[in-house]
Scaffold this active site. Sequence first.
Site, mmCIF file in Angstrom:
data_model
loop_
_atom_site.group_PDB
_atom_site.id
_atom_site.type_symbol
_atom_site.label_atom_id
_atom_site.label_comp_id
_atom_site.label_asym_id
_atom_site.label_seq_id
_atom_site.Cartn_x
_atom_site.Cartn_y
_atom_site.Cartn_z
ATOM 1 N N ALA A 103 0.858 -1.188 0.000
ATOM 2 C CA ALA A 103 0.000 0.000 0.000
ATOM 3 C C ALA A 103 0.893 1.237 0.000
ATOM 4 O O ALA A 103 2.110 1.148 0.177
ATOM 5 C CB ALA A 103 -0.922 0.002 1.218
ATOM 6 N N LYS A 104 0.296 2.390 -0.194
ATOM 7 C CA LYS A 104 1.021 3.653 -0.069
ATOM 8 C C LYS A 104 0.030 4.781 0.097
ATOM 9 O O LYS A 104 -1.102 4.704 -0.403
ATOM 10 C CB LYS A 104 1.884 3.926 -1.307
ATOM 11 C CG LYS A 104 3.083 4.802 -1.018
ATOM 12 C CD LYS A 104 4.146 4.035 -0.252
ATOM 13 C CE LYS A 104 5.408 4.843 -0.069
ATOM 14 N NZ LYS A 104 6.500 4.025 0.490
#
Length: 429
Positions: A103-104
């Site tokens: 994720a980011k």
Amino acid sequence: MADDPFENMLAQMDRAEEYADVDHGVFERLKHPERTLKVTLPVELESGDVEVFEGYRCQFDSARGPFKGGVRFHPSVTQGEVEALAGWMTWKTALVDLPYGGAKGGVICEPKELTDRDLERLTRRYTEGIRRMIGPDTDVPAPDMNTDPQTMAWMMDTYSMYEGHSVPRVVTGKPLEIGGTPGRVEATGRGVSLVTERLFEYLDRDLSDAAVAIQGFGNVGSNAARLLDEAGANVVATSDVSGAAYDPDGLDVAALGAHVDAGGLVSEYVAGDLKGSADRSRWDDPDAITNAELLTLDVDVLIPAAVEGVITADNVDDLRASAIVEAANGPTTVAADEALTERDVQVVPDILANAGGVIVSYLEWVQNAQEFSWPLETVNAELERRIGDAFDKTVEQYDTKELPDLRTAAYTLALERTAKAHEYRGLFP
């Protein structure tokens, strides 16, 4: 295409597909993030003005476990960049064999123009905006560019207020006093240093007195510089937004580190305007050069540790480093990659070189689950074991399958592990 980080990541995947044992249908699934949330963040600043910020959280793939990835505050944040970084996190966690997906997150802002109080309000507003996506068993944020343990403390506190009890596991990279782990702050830089040492061993070259240029002297670059300096390497150049310093005899890394820790810039260090306890006495005065010139220095290893997309088709022919270790995410475009491969310049890819941060984040998360803390020696030993094992497996893949470069080797491992998880889990419903 070369300037788009998401297209760059897809092109890296495509280069590896012909070598990876992955069903094409699954491979196509791996090209698409599961979801991306855009949030609008009105914040009342300390000045009394109200400013509306935009933020993102991308959850790329969860086949191997909860989503994991940092949060960055930077003016250049875009949805495409966040999605690319989430993809790279997916391959990174798979390559170092952590039970995570990728994720980011990011917020479009200029942190230098915000007060500490502004940053706290922005962080809390962003956390509330993505709160329904994150959780200790769902999606675990961490620090990234322009965020730090204090940012994580604000995120953890905001999430915990809604839950009605303290939830340390919701973020990693926290201060020690609220569940952080020793060694997390310097973990990415330590991993870069360890991988550089392993690369020199693999190439049967001596790291002692090897010339090293590091683009970027933030958390990652400065810790990598300090540890490589302690390992006997000769750090001859480094930089920040103000410019770069170069001394073929080697920079005084300790003095530069003290100067930057006190809020100083590299350009001030070059000019002799030292801050804090810095005492530049080990070496002669360095020369001022540009960030672009740093990339083209004749050195044994170049470590890009700033932002993505700095080694491109436009400058790759001018690069003279005999090896590159990617401390930043996505610093090399595919066109530049192909040129470096043709020249037999070994490139340790970002998904391996900068994996130290997520490895120690995982160790912090595990300690929080156990409600137990480990000493620094245990954390560093486990970091070295895990990143060393990933390096060895990447090199083994590169050698035995006669792959074109180390990036392709790393991607084949990561794609095969992620695809295998998808195959076992099947497709719901």
